[in-house]
Structures are given as structure tokens and as C-alpha cells.
Design a protein around this motif. Structure first.
Motif, PDB file in Angstrom:
ATOM      1  N   ARG A 152       0.838  -1.208   0.000  1.00 10.56           N
ATOM      2  CA  ARG A 152       0.000   0.000   0.000  1.00 10.56           C
ATOM      3  C   ARG A 152       0.873   1.259   0.000  1.00 10.56           C
ATOM      4  N   ARG A 158      -0.066   3.894  -4.137  1.00 11.19           N
ATOM      5  CA  ARG A 158      -0.870   4.933  -3.468  1.00 11.19           C
ATOM      6  C   ARG A 158      -1.430   5.915  -4.510  1.00 11.19           C
ATOM      7  N   TYR A 161      -4.440   4.415  -5.938  1.00  7.75           N
ATOM      8  CA  TYR A 161      -5.549   4.576  -4.984  1.00  7.75           C
ATOM      9  C   TYR A 161      -6.166   5.975  -5.121  1.00  7.75           C
ATOM     10  N   ASP A 214      -5.072  -7.969  -0.364  1.00  7.69           N
ATOM     11  CA  ASP A 214      -5.126  -6.661   0.297  1.00  7.69           C
ATOM     12  C   ASP A 214      -5.209  -5.538  -0.729  1.00  7.69           C
ATOM     13  N   LEU A 215      -4.435  -5.648  -1.807  1.00  2.39           N
ATOM     14  CA  LEU A 215      -4.483  -4.583  -2.815  1.00  2.39           C
ATOM     15  C   LEU A 215      -5.842  -4.536  -3.500  1.00  2.39           C
ATOM     16  N   PHE A 218      -8.017  -2.754  -1.027  1.00  2.02           N
ATOM     17  CA  PHE A 218      -7.591  -1.353  -0.898  1.00  2.02           C
ATOM     18  C   PHE A 218      -8.021  -0.541  -2.123  1.00  2.02           C
ATOM     19  N   GLU A 349       5.563   2.944   5.603  1.00  2.30           N
ATOM     20  CA  GLU A 349       4.524   2.370   6.476  1.00  2.30           C
ATOM     21  C   GLU A 349       4.839   2.639   7.946  1.00  2.30           C
ATOM     22  N   TYR A 366      -5.288   4.424   4.741  1.00  4.96           N
ATOM     23  CA  TYR A 366      -4.043   4.206   3.978  1.00  4.96           C
ATOM     24  C   TYR A 366      -3.265   2.992   4.462  1.00  4.96           C
ATOM     25  N   ALA A 368      -3.100  -0.717   6.547  1.00  3.75           N
ATOM     26  CA  ALA A 368      -3.978  -1.866   6.808  1.00  3.75           C
ATOM     27  C   ALA A 368      -4.049  -2.084   8.323  1.00  3.75           C
ATOM     28  N   ASP A 372      -8.440  -5.034   8.631  1.00  2.00           N
ATOM     29  CA  ASP A 372      -8.062  -5.449   7.270  1.00  2.00           C
ATOM     30  C   ASP A 372      -7.369  -6.808   7.303  1.00  2.00           C
TER      31      ASP A 372
END
Ligand SMILES: NC(=O)c1ccc[n+]([C@@H]2O[C@H](COP(=O)([O-])OP(=O)(O)OC[C@H]3O[C@@H](n4cnc5c(N)ncnc54)[C@H](O)[C@@H]3O)[C@@H](O)[C@H]2O)c1
Length: 399
Positions: A152, A158, A161, A214-215, A218, A349, A366, A368, A372
């Protein structure tokens, strides 16, 4: 124009006040112990001014000689060979769990109960039940919690996103993601913890698949159902430090078809049996207004296609270098085109979590959270169930 010149993010920033210190206790000194320690060390001078200065209080591992060496190498004040002492150390405010998957739940729950903020490596747990217990523990303790879904924090991801959030892709139709590696192709590669269900929970699925799941969540949204297949190609391997062979009890690869709640559909696959594929994480998202493609081995780039871009003669997928000072995270780094890489995701992160801790900000959306991590584990369980039962499985989360 000045933001496009690229030579704006050098050493000009000035701090207006001293940054608070946050004591870090790191469990594990191997692959992730190295990546996370490297990030904590870089934050005070590269992310300037830093939200907080990580103080490397203690590192934990089992082998005394090795953990002693790691303490010296990374610059921690102390070491422990029992994670209980690491978790109990009053100087530790942030507990960072970089241990194998079967060492995520117990130390993390103990740390939360001791009031420590948590960064835990992925997959959060070996099953959704285990992940739920971890989520309940951090919620009850009221500490900040983050799962290390570090992708992420790739600037290009990002940026993807942000583009999706502002509607640049329109309605999303497809999310197609693969995460492929090659390191299990040799049948004599030892049966390490990653090939043992008891220690790892699952194979390529939890190790690599959890990242692209996860992506998907997200970038695109919640999956509604999955239909999947898993395969174990090599059934037994030499046990490390022994003449015996041990059974491989996890998947070597999985393939899944996903239906998202917003109507998008997609495919996910992960394998560690792909000769030539080193760390091949790719995704493509197709929407009503265009497409975005990312390839981890081209970390600083995005490929984009805009359906209504002017000039039909030259319309096509365009490679964009995501290294301008106005791109996500770039203000900490170099002039444009002076590229960064995988290790920097951990800097981003950890900075995000430190900021959340000292300024009482949310880790989501933003970063996890354990929510999540739990939802990710539910999806992994559903993929295994779908493969076992040969049917589509609905995704159902507990409150
Ligand atoms: N985010 C990512 O990109 C990424 C990449 C690789 C691994 N991981 C995750 O990080 C975690 C660790 O993986 P790794 O590759 O660093 O594993 P590893 O095998 O290289 O290291 C595990 C560490 O845990 C320590 N350890 C094991 N049992 C212990 C015990 N009982 N007490 C104390 N220490 C113990 C080991 O000594 C070692 O330092 C896993 O959950 C893995 O899925 C995440």
C-alpha cells in the motif's frame, strides 16, 4: 511550474519542534527484522521532520548468539531470547512482530494487553479465527494496530488509490493480479516453516496471495465471493537439519476468480513455482474511463491508458514515472527520476504508524489495520474452502 522541476525535495526542510521518541521492540532479526530495522533507522533523517523518532529499544529472537549479533548490527539497546520479556519491557511502546506466522498471535495479543501499539507482519494470522482474536485484543486494549501490507506504501500504488478515489477510472470492471516467485522449483529445497500448515497457515496463498488480496480490497473494494483452486506440486521435502523428509501441508499455488460487491470481477493467482519470476507482482485495473497497470519489478512506474485522452493517433498505454515531488511519499526522497525501491515501502509504512501513534490519527484507510488483516484472513479461508469443496464461497465477516 516549481513542483515539476523535481529538485525541490532535498535537505531544505526545517523542524519546528523536537520530535517525540517512540521505543521499538522488534521480534525477529531475519528478513523482516532487517527490513523493519532499516526503516526505523532511516526515518529520523530521511522523513524530515519525522513525526516521531523510533528508538531501537530491544530486539528478540531464539538463538542467543544470532540475536546478540543482530542487536549490535542494527543498533538496538538490548536483546531478549524470550518474546515475553521483549513485550514486557517498559521502554517498548511499539511492538513490531516480524516472527513467523505461528508467532504472530500470542506475542501480539500479549503486547496489546500490555498497552503497546503494534505493527504485525502479514498474514496477520494462520486463520480467520486466530485473526479475529488478535483484532479483538487490540480493539479492547485501544492501541494503534497495523498489518505490514507494505505494498500500500509503494508510491505508484498509493497514486493508483488516489486516482481511483477521485473517479479517474470511472466504474471499475476488472482487477487482475498475480504474485509469482520461483524459489520452490527445486524439489530438494528444504521444508521450512513456510511449507508447514501448522506454522504458516497456508502456502503461496497467505505468503503472496494475501498481498494481492489486500491490494484488491484497498484499490477496488470488498470481495463478495470467491471460486478457487489450490495445488501442491511437491508433496514432501528434506527437513532442515535432518536426514528425513517432511510433508508439505500447504498450497504451492492458488488461482481464484473474485466477485466484488461493487460489481467488478477479477482474478488472483500466486505461486512460488514460476521459473524466472523473482518477485513478480503485477496488477491491472480496467474501468469505464481507462486502465492502470503496475509491475513490482518496475517499482517506480505505472502504465496508464485514458479512454478519452486527446489525439486518437497517439492514444495508448503510457508509461508514467511516479517520482515527482508531488507524487505520494516523494517529498522524503530524491529529485525526480532518482528512483527508490522495495525497502522504502517499510519506511513509509512505519512513518505512517508513528504519525498515527503520536498524533492520534487513524491507521485506516491508507494503512492496513487488524480489521483489514482479519478480513484478509477470511478471504484466504474462503479460497481454501472453495478449493476443497469445489464451489463458490460467499465472503462473510463477523462484527
Ligand atoms: N511484508 C512483506 O513483504 C513480507 C516479506 C517477507 C516475509 N513477511 C512476513 O514476515 C514474517 C517473518 O518472515 P521472515 O521472512 O522474516 O521469516 P524468517 O524465517 O526470515 O525470520 C523469522 C524470524 O523469527 C524468529 N523466530 C522464529 N521463532 C521464534 C521464537 N519462537 N521466538 C523468537 N523469535 C523467533 C527467527 O529467529 C527469525 O529471526 C512472516 O509472517 C512473513 O509472512 C512479510
Amino acid at each position: 511550474m516549481s513542483d515539476e522541476l523535481g529538485f525541490t525535495n532535498m535537505a531544505g526542510a526545517r523542524a519546528t519542534a523536537p520530535a517525540p521518541e517512540i521505543g521499538v521492540g522488534m521480534l525477529g532479526y531475519s528478513f523482516m527484522g532487517k527490513a523493519h530495522s532499516n526503516a526505523y533507522k532511516k526515518i529520523p533523517y530521511m522523513v524530515y521532520p519525522p513525526p516521531a523518532i523510533p528508538r531501537l529499544v530491544a530486539i528478540g529472537g531464539r538463538d542467543e548468539e544470532a540475536v546478540k549479533e543482530a542487536r549490535k548490527r542494527y543498533g538496538y539497546d538490548k536483546y531478549y531470547t524470550d518474546w515475553r520479556e521483549l513485550v514486557a519491557d517498559p521502554g517498548v511502546q511499539l511492538f513490531d512482530n516480524g516472527g513467523p506466522n505461528d508467532l504472530h498471535a500470542e506475542p501480539t495479543i500479549a503486547a496489546a494487553r500490555a498497552g503497546k501499539h503494534i505493527l504485525c507482519e502479514k498474514p496477520l494470522a494462520r486463520s480467520s479465527q486466530e485473526a479475529k482474536k488478535m483484532l479483538d485484543a487490540v480493539t479492547e486494549a485501544g492501541v494503534k494496530h497495523m498489518v505490514s501490507f507494505n505494498y500500500r506504501f509503494v508510491p505508484a500504488i498509493r497514486q493508483t488509490y488516489e486516482l481511483i478515489q477521485k473517479g479517474a477510472l470511472g466504474d471499475i470492471y476488472h482487477f487482475r493480479a498475480s504474485y509469482l516467485q520461483e524459489w520452490l522449483i527445486d524439489p530438494e529445497f528444504p521444508r521450512t516453516w513456510r511449507l508447514d500448515k501448522e506454522a504458516a497457515g497456508s502456502g503461496a496463498l497467505g505468503d503472496l496471495g494475501s498481498h494481492i488480496i489486500d491490494l484488491g480490497r484497498f484499490l477496488v473494494g470488498e470481495p463478495k465471493s470467491v471460486m478457487a483452486l489450490t495445488r501442491t506440486f511437491i508433496e514432501d521435502r528434506p527437513l532442515p537439519g535432518s536426514e528425513d523428509r517432511g510433508k508439505v501441508t500447504v498450497d504451492d499455488a492458488f488461482e481464484a476468480v473474485v466477485e466484488f460487491e461493487n460489481g467488478a470481477v477479477g482474478t488472483l493467482e500466486a505461486s512460488r513455482f514460476c521459473p524466472g519470476r523473482k518477485n513478480h507482482q503485477v496488477f491491472e485495473i480496467n474501468g469505464s474511463k481507462g486502465s492502470i497497470r503496475f509491475d513490482m519489478e518496475r517499482f517506480n512506474e505505472l502504465e496508464v491508458y485514458w479512454k478519452d485522452a486527446p489525439g486518437r493517433e497517439t492514444r495508448g498505454f503510457t508509461k508514467v514515472l511516479v517520482t515527482e515531488s508531488y507524487h505520494p511519499f516523494w517529498s522524503s526522497w530524491w529529485p525526480h527520476g532518482h528512483i527508490i525501491g522495495w525497502e522504502h515501502t517499510f519506511v513509509h509504512e512505519a512513518t505512517h504508524l508513528l504519525d498515527a501513534i503520536v498524533n492520534d490519527k487513524d491507521v485506516a484507510p491508507y494503512g492496513a489495520t487488524f480489521e483489514d488483516g482479519y478480513r484478509n484472513a477470511v478471504i484466504c479461508d474462503a479460497i481454501l474452502q472453495s478449493s476443497q469443496e469445489g464451489r463458490r464461497v460467499e465472503i462473510k465477516y463477523q462484527d
